[in-house]
Design a protein around this motif. Structure first.
Motif, mmCIF file in Angstrom:
data_model
loop_
_atom_site.group_PDB
_atom_site.id
_atom_site.type_symbol
_atom_site.label_atom_id
_atom_site.label_comp_id
_atom_site.label_asym_id
_atom_site.label_seq_id
_atom_site.Cartn_x
_atom_site.Cartn_y
_atom_site.Cartn_z
ATOM 1 N N SER A 1 41.090 30.982 114.189
ATOM 2 C CA SER A 1 39.653 31.083 113.920
ATOM 3 C C SER A 1 38.925 31.437 115.218
ATOM 4 C CB SER A 1 39.124 29.767 113.348
ATOM 5 O OG SER A 1 39.251 28.737 114.313
ATOM 6 N N GLY A 2 37.586 31.440 115.167
ATOM 7 C CA GLY A 2 36.821 31.835 116.336
ATOM 8 C C GLY A 2 36.859 33.335 116.522
ATOM 9 N N VAL A 3 36.528 34.073 115.448
ATOM 10 C CA VAL A 3 36.645 35.528 115.446
ATOM 11 C C VAL A 3 35.273 36.201 115.426
ATOM 12 C CG1 VAL A 3 37.672 37.512 114.263
ATOM 13 C CG2 VAL A 3 38.842 35.298 114.226
ATOM 14 N N SER A 4 34.333 35.626 114.725
ATOM 15 C CA SER A 4 33.008 36.230 114.638
ATOM 16 C C SER A 4 32.248 36.057 115.951
ATOM 17 C CB SER A 4 32.196 35.587 113.509
ATOM 18 O OG SER A 4 30.841 36.037 113.550
ATOM 19 N N TYR A 5 31.592 37.112 116.395
ATOM 20 C CA TYR A 5 30.757 37.019 117.592
ATOM 21 C C TYR A 5 29.620 36.024 117.371
ATOM 22 C CZ TYR A 5 27.789 38.333 121.536
ATOM 23 O OH TYR A 5 27.021 38.295 122.673
ATOM 24 N N ALA B 1 35.887 38.010 110.490
ATOM 25 C CA ALA B 1 35.010 38.451 111.571
ATOM 26 C C ALA B 1 33.561 38.373 111.098
ATOM 27 C CB ALA B 1 35.376 39.883 111.965
ATOM 28 N N GLY B 2 32.649 38.829 111.933
ATOM 29 C CA GLY B 2 31.234 38.750 111.591
ATOM 30 C C GLY B 2 30.716 39.942 110.820
ATOM 31 N N GLY C 1 30.202 33.834 120.516
ATOM 32 C CA GLY C 1 29.267 34.330 121.511
ATOM 33 C C GLY C 1 29.921 34.987 122.713
ATOM 34 N N GLU C 2 29.138 35.164 123.760
ATOM 35 C CA GLU C 2 29.589 35.870 124.963
ATOM 36 C C GLU C 2 30.681 35.089 125.700
ATOM 37 O OE1 GLU C 2 29.325 39.503 126.837
ATOM 38 O OE2 GLU C 2 28.255 38.773 125.062
ATOM 39 N N GLU C 3 30.555 33.771 125.705
ATOM 40 C CA GLU C 3 31.546 32.944 126.389
ATOM 41 C C GLU C 3 32.921 33.093 125.736
ATOM 42 O OE1 GLU C 3 31.886 28.217 127.304
ATOM 43 O OE2 GLU C 3 29.914 29.135 127.608
ATOM 44 N N GLY C 4 32.941 33.073 124.403
ATOM 45 C CA GLY C 4 34.208 33.243 123.698
ATOM 46 C C GLY C 4 34.804 34.623 123.903
#
Length: 405
Positions: A47-51, A81-82, A55-58
């Protein structure tokens, strides 16, 4: 934790900085939760795919770990994704968002992750078997894998699932152990459930009560029809309103059929028709007309897409029929079959869109002018107000489609 000699080499950085980081993360998790060792996994889901969510840090984190040309060591799929990765211009996604989202996808692709972008990987080729140890992060997929398939995974975070994908291992704790898979609640469902949305209401109600415990469901009237889509909806909603990663259903889920469950010491909950009606009203937060109807959270199966098609055909809906936008969200894998079946053509002739790779929760819908969202998803109804600032119109598939006419 006990580490093999090979694991110690990775931990000490002998195979590079990225794998050292990944191994250190897994060992730290193991130490926190009292794991004795690492175990091999058959697959990962990240997971952690959508901007919108990382965000920028990811994005900078993904750029850093993908620049060393490391690859995942087990089959690994991605969460939504987003945006639709093919039709983002047609769907009017914000240009800056598009650029950042494509950069994220590029990083995952470089690491050898399959760019399927779906919350239902078990419908798209990432299919563990009973007893497999896996490292999955998407809450609804974790619930389905643990409960309906009988595989074993904790509810991983995006970084830990990616670390497991790179190393091919996960710490042995939590739901990987027999003793932690026993139920703590027995939920007797007296109400008769029909539509997928009914199972979403049930999950929303029970998840808030049991939180992160393991419920055991007894359906007095059974589960008829497409039980897998209904269990998918139940688990997704349980995970959203609570943090349920595993549930059992009497006579249906594999650990129940194998008589591995003891419910004598569980706390009991009874769910009536009146309880579900009250929860239904709680999930509905507006009486306004929808700006967007969204079906497919988790992503639609082919059977769920066909239900939308049947509604359109039965009501003879033309392109100008819907007074708002309609997204039917699914994976690229299922959409290809929907294309061949003619389902996509029917939906898009009626003015809707079969949208891949994303859903209303992780897409920047608030930036796109959508405020009132109609959905049949208990998970989406739980997340939309906080994640997107949305008003929710909740109901069955046919009810929410009628709201758009």
């Amino acid at each position: 934790m006990y580490l093999t000699k090979e694991e110690e080499k990775i931990y000490n950085g002998e195979y590079g900085e990225v794998l050292e980081m990944a191994m250190n993360l897994l060992v730290s998790l193991g130490d926190i939760y009292g794991a004795e060792r690492l175990i091999d996994i058959s697959s990962a889901q990240v997971s952690g795919v959508s901007y919108k969510t990382i965000g920028e840090e990811g994005l900078n984190f993904l750029r850093d770990i993908s620049k060393d040309d490391v690859k995942v060591s087990v089959p690994t799929t991605l969460n939504p994704a987003g945006m639709d990765l093919s039709r983002y211009e047609e769907l009017n996604f914000p240009r800056n968002f598009v650029k950042k989202q494509l950069d994220i996808i590029k990083c995952f692709k470089k690491m050898g992750v399959e760019i399927g972008c779906t919350c239902t990987p078990y419908l798209s080729g990432n299919i563990p078997i009973y007893g497999d140890h896996i490292a999955w992060a998407e809450s609804s997929a974790v619930s389905y894998a643990n409960s309906v398939i009988g595989a074993r995974t904790n509810r991983e975070g995006g970084p830990s699932a990616l670390a497991s994908a790179l190393i091919g291992k996960t710490p042995l704790y939590g739901y990987h152990l027999d003793e932690n898979r026993m139920p703590s609640y027995t939920v007797e469902v007296e109400a008769e459930l029909e539509d997928i949305s009914d199972y979403g209401i049930l999950g929303s109600l029970v998840g808030r009560i049991v939180k992160d415990e393991v419920p055991y469901f007894v359906f007095k009237n059974g589960i008829s029809g497409d039980k897998y889509s209904k269990l998918k909806a139940l688990g997704a909603s349980l995970a959203a309103s609570g943090s349920v990663a595993l549930y059992h259903v009497e006579g249906i889920t594999p650990e129940c059929r194998m008589n591995k469950i003891d419910i004598d010491i569980t706390e009991r909950i009874t769910v009536t028709k009146e309880d579900l009606e009250e929860e239904y009203h709680r999930l509905n937060t507006t009486e306004e007309k929808p700006d967007l109807i969204c079906i497919g959270c988790p992503h639609c199966s082919l059977e769920e897409i066909k239900e939308v098609v049947d509604f359109i055909v039965k009501n003879n809906i033309r392109r100008t029929g819907f007074k708002c936008d309609l997204w039917v969200c699914t994976s690229i894998h299922i959409k290809v079959i929907a294309d061949r079946m003619g389902y996509t053509e029917v939906i898009e002739r009626a003015g809707g869109k079969v949208v891949c790779d994303t859903c209303m929760v992780v897409a920047p819908i608030e930036e796109m002018g959508y405020k009132n969202i109609a959905t049949n998803s208990g998970k989406a109804a739980t997340y939309l107000p906080n994640f997107c600032g949305s008003n929710v119109i909740y109901g069955s598939t046919s009810e929410v489609l009628k709201k758009g006419l």
